[in-house]
Design a protein around this motif. Structure first.
Motif, PDB file in Angstrom:
ATOM      1  N   LEU A   4     -17.949  20.902  12.016  1.00 22.87           N
ATOM      2  CA  LEU A   4     -19.327  21.262  12.334  1.00 22.87           C
ATOM      3  C   LEU A   4     -19.378  22.600  13.075  1.00 22.87           C
ATOM      4  O   LEU A   4     -18.439  22.971  13.769  1.00 22.87           O
ATOM      5  CB  LEU A   4     -19.970  20.186  13.210  1.00 22.87           C
ATOM      6  CG  LEU A   4     -20.038  18.779  12.629  1.00 22.87           C
ATOM      7  CD1 LEU A   4     -20.638  17.824  13.648  1.00 22.87           C
ATOM      8  CD2 LEU A   4     -20.837  18.750  11.345  1.00 22.87           C
ATOM      9  N   SER A   5     -20.505  23.268  12.945  1.00 17.42           N
ATOM     10  CA  SER A   5     -20.703  24.518  13.678  1.00 17.42           C
ATOM     11  C   SER A   5     -20.903  24.208  15.164  1.00 17.42           C
ATOM     12  O   SER A   5     -21.163  23.059  15.553  1.00 17.42           O
ATOM     13  CB  SER A   5     -21.932  25.249  13.130  1.00 17.42           C
ATOM     14  OG  SER A   5     -23.118  24.578  13.531  1.00 17.42           O
ATOM     15  N   HIS A   6     -20.828  25.241  15.967  1.00 18.25           N
ATOM     16  CA  HIS A   6     -21.042  25.104  17.408  1.00 18.25           C
ATOM     17  C   HIS A   6     -22.418  24.489  17.683  1.00 18.25           C
ATOM     18  O   HIS A   6     -22.542  23.573  18.509  1.00 18.25           O
ATOM     19  CB  HIS A   6     -20.913  26.474  18.092  1.00 18.25           C
ATOM     20  CG  HIS A   6     -21.211  26.447  19.552  1.00 18.25           C
ATOM     21  ND1 HIS A   6     -20.298  26.020  20.490  1.00 18.25           N
ATOM     22  CD2 HIS A   6     -22.341  26.757  20.239  1.00 18.25           C
ATOM     23  CE1 HIS A   6     -20.833  26.078  21.692  1.00 18.25           C
ATOM     24  NE2 HIS A   6     -22.078  26.531  21.562  1.00 18.25           N
ATOM     25  N   ASP A   7     -23.441  24.975  16.994  1.00 17.68           N
ATOM     26  CA  ASP A   7     -24.805  24.471  17.210  1.00 17.68           C
ATOM     27  C   ASP A   7     -24.936  23.006  16.802  1.00 17.68           C
ATOM     28  O   ASP A   7     -25.614  22.221  17.479  1.00 17.68           O
ATOM     29  CB  ASP A   7     -25.829  25.312  16.451  1.00 17.68           C
ATOM     30  CG  ASP A   7     -26.015  26.695  17.077  1.00 17.68           C
ATOM     31  OD1 ASP A   7     -25.618  26.875  18.244  1.00 17.68           O
ATOM     32  OD2 ASP A   7     -26.565  27.575  16.395  1.00 17.68           O
ATOM     33  N   GLU A   8     -24.295  22.606  15.709  1.00 17.32           N
ATOM     34  CA  GLU A   8     -24.336  21.206  15.268  1.00 17.32           C
ATOM     35  C   GLU A   8     -23.617  20.310  16.278  1.00 17.32           C
ATOM     36  O   GLU A   8     -24.097  19.221  16.607  1.00 17.32           O
ATOM     37  CB  GLU A   8     -23.701  21.062  13.884  1.00 17.32           C
ATOM     38  CG  GLU A   8     -24.516  21.692  12.773  1.00 17.32           C
ATOM     39  CD  GLU A   8     -23.764  21.794  11.446  1.00 17.32           C
ATOM     40  OE1 GLU A   8     -24.416  21.672  10.403  1.00 17.32           O
ATOM     41  OE2 GLU A   8     -22.521  21.998  11.466  1.00 17.32           O
ATOM     42  N   ARG A   9     -22.483  20.777  16.778  1.00 14.56           N
ATOM     43  CA  ARG A   9     -21.748  20.006  17.793  1.00 14.56           C
ATOM     44  C   ARG A   9     -22.571  19.887  19.073  1.00 14.56           C
ATOM     45  O   ARG A   9     -22.597  18.835  19.713  1.00 14.56           O
ATOM     46  CB  ARG A   9     -20.388  20.644  18.068  1.00 14.56           C
ATOM     47  CG  ARG A   9     -19.411  20.433  16.927  1.00 14.56           C
ATOM     48  CD  ARG A   9     -18.016  21.017  17.145  1.00 14.56           C
ATOM     49  NE  ARG A   9     -17.491  20.780  18.453  1.00 14.56           N
ATOM     50  CZ  ARG A   9     -17.121  21.756  19.303  1.00 14.56           C
ATOM     51  NH1 ARG A   9     -17.201  23.012  18.960  1.00 14.56           N
ATOM     52  NH2 ARG A   9     -16.624  21.451  20.486  1.00 14.56           N
ATOM     53  N   LEU A  10     -23.261  20.962  19.436  1.00 14.47           N
ATOM     54  CA  LEU A  10     -24.102  20.938  20.630  1.00 14.47           C
ATOM     55  C   LEU A  10     -25.260  19.947  20.461  1.00 14.47           C
ATOM     56  O   LEU A  10     -25.576  19.192  21.383  1.00 14.47           O
ATOM     57  CB  LEU A  10     -24.636  22.341  20.934  1.00 14.47           C
ATOM     58  CG  LEU A  10     -25.445  22.487  22.210  1.00 14.47           C
ATOM     59  CD1 LEU A  10     -24.638  22.051  23.430  1.00 14.47           C
ATOM     60  CD2 LEU A  10     -25.902  23.934  22.373  1.00 14.47           C
ATOM     61  N   THR A  11     -25.841  19.900  19.282  1.00 16.70           N
ATOM     62  CA  THR A  11     -26.919  18.948  19.007  1.00 16.70           C
ATOM     63  C   THR A  11     -26.419  17.506  19.138  1.00 16.70           C
ATOM     64  O   THR A  11     -27.082  16.665  19.759  1.00 16.70           O
ATOM     65  CB  THR A  11     -27.504  19.187  17.595  1.00 16.70           C
ATOM     66  OG1 THR A  11     -28.050  20.509  17.549  1.00 16.70           O
ATOM     67  CG2 THR A  11     -28.576  18.172  17.252  1.00 16.70           C
ATOM     68  N   LEU A  12     -25.251  17.207  18.584  1.00 18.12           N
ATOM     69  CA  LEU A  12     -24.676  15.859  18.705  1.00 18.12           C
ATOM     70  C   LEU A  12     -24.335  15.532  20.157  1.00 18.12           C
ATOM     71  O   LEU A  12     -24.502  14.393  20.601  1.00 18.12           O
ATOM     72  CB  LEU A  12     -23.434  15.723  17.830  1.00 18.12           C
ATOM     73  CG  LEU A  12     -23.691  15.640  16.330  1.00 18.12           C
ATOM     74  CD1 LEU A  12     -22.373  15.566  15.571  1.00 18.12           C
ATOM     75  CD2 LEU A  12     -24.568  14.452  15.987  1.00 18.12           C
ATOM     76  N   THR A  13     -23.859  16.523  20.889  1.00 14.76           N
ATOM     77  CA  THR A  13     -23.533  16.322  22.301  1.00 14.76           C
ATOM     78  C   THR A  13     -24.787  15.974  23.087  1.00 14.76           C
ATOM     79  O   THR A  13     -24.797  15.026  23.876  1.00 14.76           O
ATOM     80  CB  THR A  13     -22.864  17.583  22.879  1.00 14.76           C
ATOM     81  OG1 THR A  13     -21.633  17.815  22.191  1.00 14.76           O
ATOM     82  CG2 THR A  13     -22.598  17.442  24.364  1.00 14.76           C
ATOM     83  N   LYS A  14     -25.859  16.725  22.868  1.00 18.20           N
ATOM     84  CA  LYS A  14     -27.120  16.458  23.572  1.00 18.20           C
ATOM     85  C   LYS A  14     -27.649  15.068  23.229  1.00 18.20           C
ATOM     86  O   LYS A  14     -28.126  14.333  24.103  1.00 18.20           O
ATOM     87  CB  LYS A  14     -28.163  17.515  23.215  1.00 18.20           C
ATOM     88  CG  LYS A  14     -27.895  18.869  23.818  1.00 18.20           C
ATOM     89  CD  LYS A  14     -28.963  19.843  23.364  1.00 18.20           C
ATOM     90  CE  LYS A  14     -28.735  21.234  23.879  1.00 18.20           C
ATOM     91  NZ  LYS A  14     -29.788  22.170  23.430  1.00 18.20           N
ATOM     92  N   ARG A  15     -27.565  14.706  21.964  1.00 19.20           N
ATOM     93  CA  ARG A  15     -28.034  13.377  21.523  1.00 19.20           C
ATOM     94  C   ARG A  15     -27.216  12.272  22.199  1.00 19.20           C
ATOM     95  O   ARG A  15     -27.766  11.279  22.671  1.00 19.20           O
ATOM     96  CB  ARG A  15     -27.924  13.282  20.006  1.00 19.20           C
ATOM     97  CG  ARG A  15     -28.410  11.989  19.434  1.00 19.20           C
ATOM     98  CD  ARG A  15     -28.380  12.019  17.925  1.00 19.20           C
ATOM     99  NE  ARG A  15     -28.359  10.672  17.398  1.00 19.20           N
ATOM    100  CZ  ARG A  15     -28.012  10.371  16.172  1.00 19.20           C
ATOM    101  NH1 ARG A  15     -27.669  11.315  15.314  1.00 19.20           N
ATOM    102  NH2 ARG A  15     -28.013   9.119  15.762  1.00 19.20           N
ATOM    103  N   THR A  16     -25.912  12.465  22.257  1.00 20.27           N
ATOM    104  CA  THR A  16     -25.029  11.482  22.885  1.00 20.27           C
ATOM    105  C   THR A  16     -25.306  11.388  24.382  1.00 20.27           C
ATOM    106  O   THR A  16     -25.379  10.290  24.941  1.00 20.27           O
ATOM    107  CB  THR A  16     -23.560  11.830  22.624  1.00 20.27           C
ATOM    108  OG1 THR A  16     -23.355  11.936  21.211  1.00 20.27           O
ATOM    109  CG2 THR A  16     -22.629  10.776  23.199  1.00 20.27           C
ATOM    110  N   MET A  17     -25.467  12.524  25.040  1.00 17.41           N
ATOM    111  CA  MET A  17     -25.754  12.522  26.476  1.00 17.41           C
ATOM    112  C   MET A  17     -27.083  11.811  26.759  1.00 17.41           C
ATOM    113  O   MET A  17     -27.181  11.038  27.710  1.00 17.41           O
ATOM    114  CB  MET A  17     -25.790  13.956  27.013  1.00 17.41           C
ATOM    115  CG  MET A  17     -24.432  14.605  27.141  1.00 17.41           C
ATOM    116  SD  MET A  17     -23.352  13.773  28.320  1.00 17.41           S
ATOM    117  CE  MET A  17     -24.229  14.070  29.856  1.00 17.41           C
TER     118      MET A  17
END
Length: 139
Positions: A4-17
């Motif tokens: 995944l791109s950095h932005d996609e990983r960041l989106t998943l991270t925010k969702r998980t948090m």
């Protein structure tokens, strides 16, 4: 998440948090649940809310995947009542020896995540047992 791109990983991270915060987990419990590296300190967990994706390791990625599948399963169980999703995770459950599912996940690590996901998502449990493979071979 490696592909995944950095932005996609960041989106998943925010969702998980957001999910973990809705369960009222402490920073320490989040670190244990996600198996974050020792270089990540509890006081720095806030950076994952907005600016930085989780470390891109197989262990963290697998646990994030389990958590997001648990979130999806809870949405299926309680489609119109988000409060019940959070309540279900925090309440003692006979299936887990009267422990809350969130406690099972934090205390038992990856096997706890798998137990909770298997309880909520029968297709995940079916895949784990090899039934899918046996079914496909017979078909």
């Amino acid at each position: 998440m490696s592909d995944l791109s950095h932005d996609e990983r960041l989106t998943l991270t925010k969702r998980t948090m957001s999910l973990l915060e809705s369960w009222n987990l402490s920073a320490t419990d989040m670190m244990v649940l996600l198996q974050l590296p020792e270089s990540v300190k509890a006081r720095n967990i806030a950076r994952f809310r907005e600016e930085e994706p989780f470390p891109d390791s197989a262990e963290v990625n697998r646990r994030v995947s389990y958590l997001l599948r648990i979130e999806e399963a809870l949405q299926t169980y309680f489609p119109r009542n988000p409060e019940m999703r959070d309540m279900w995770v925090k309440r003692g459950n006979k299936q887990f020896g009267k422990r809350a599912p969130v406690a099972v996940m934090v205390e038992d690590g990856e096997s706890g995540l798998i137990s909770v996901l298997s309880h909520l998502d029968c297709t995940f449990a079916w895949d784990l047992t090899g039934s899918k493979t046996a079914y496909e071979a017979a078909g």
